[in-house]
Scaffold this active site. Structure first.
Site, PDB file in Angstrom:
ATOM      1  N   ILE A 222      23.275  36.617  -9.444  1.00  0.00           N
ATOM      2  CA  ILE A 222      24.030  35.443  -9.029  1.00  0.00           C
ATOM      3  C   ILE A 222      25.499  35.626  -9.376  1.00  0.00           C
ATOM      4  CG2 ILE A 222      23.499  34.236 -11.191  1.00  0.00           C
ATOM      5  CD1 ILE A 222      23.412  31.597  -9.537  1.00  0.00           C
ATOM      6  N   CYS A 223      26.369  34.989  -8.577  1.00  0.00           N
ATOM      7  CA  CYS A 223      27.801  34.894  -8.836  1.00  0.00           C
ATOM      8  C   CYS A 223      28.466  36.263  -8.696  1.00  0.00           C
ATOM      9  CB  CYS A 223      28.023  34.262 -10.212  1.00  0.00           C
ATOM     10  SG  CYS A 223      29.720  33.773 -10.575  1.00  0.00           S
ATOM     11  N   ALA A 224      28.997  36.827  -9.766  1.00  0.00           N
ATOM     12  CA  ALA A 224      29.626  38.143  -9.713  1.00  0.00           C
ATOM     13  C   ALA A 224      28.611  39.274  -9.826  1.00  0.00           C
ATOM     14  CB  ALA A 224      30.663  38.269 -10.831  1.00  0.00           C
TER      15      ALA A 224
END
Length: 184
Positions: free
Chosen positions: A101-103
């Site tokens: 998730i995210c980066a």
């Protein structure tokens, strides 16, 4: 009972890490948190997380899924760790799930797992521009085969619920979500 590894790196996004760990455990999934070092993990906003174990203690174990929380510099530390790359590549070769998730989808990309996949990630240039994907979307969560990706901290709950559905089925996801008293 499914078994999931959540590696914790210095500078990880605490909202993502804690939400993932908490919701998976509510779904009666065995979650093993493992720090890259033997020290407590200081997350991106200063929250200190104590992992269940060090990564070296579980690196040879099999997991139904590996889930990478994002955040910077946490995702960078995961990406630079050869043990994480090797674990992710082993997951792929054994046809097991990997999620980020995210980066953290860039960690999957660096391990060679995202080529030709549909994925989502944090919209910042440091992440999206580095992903050699066939299709990058703005969706909160994407599932493409055995790869699951999430957009960012605000989608952490949706991401974790999707992981529950994959590992334990729709009824377990619905049960966990109902108990969260989420707005419709």
């Amino acid at each position: 009972m499914p078994k999931v590894l959540v590696p914790l790196a210095q500078g990880c996004e605490e909202m993502e890490a804690v939400t993932i760990i908490d919701l998976l455990r509510r779904a009666e999934i065995e979650v093993v948190t493992a720090s890259l070092t033997d020290t407590p993990v200081t997350a991106s906003r200063g929250t200190v997380l104590i992992a269940d174990t060090a990564l070296d203690a579980v690196v040879d174990q099999a997991f139904d899924m590996i889930v990478l929380p994002g955040g910077l510099p946490g995702a960078t530390h995961l990406q630079e760790d050869d043990r994480i790359r090797d674990l992710l590549q082993r997951q792929q070769s054994e046809d097991r799930y990997s999620a980020a998730i995210c980066a953290a989808p860039r960690v999957l990309a660096a391990a060679g797992l995202l080529e030709g996949k549909t994925a989502t990630a944090y919209p910042g240039a440091l992440v999206a521009d580095d992903l050699p994907l066939t299709r990058l979307t703005d969706a909160p969560v994407e599932v493409d085969g055995k790869i699951v990706t999430g957009r960012g901290p605000g989608t952490a709950m949706d991401f974790a619920l999707q992981l529950i559905e994959i590992l334990q089925g729709r009824s377990k996801r619905d049960s966990v979500e109902r108990d969260l008293v989420r707005a419709p």
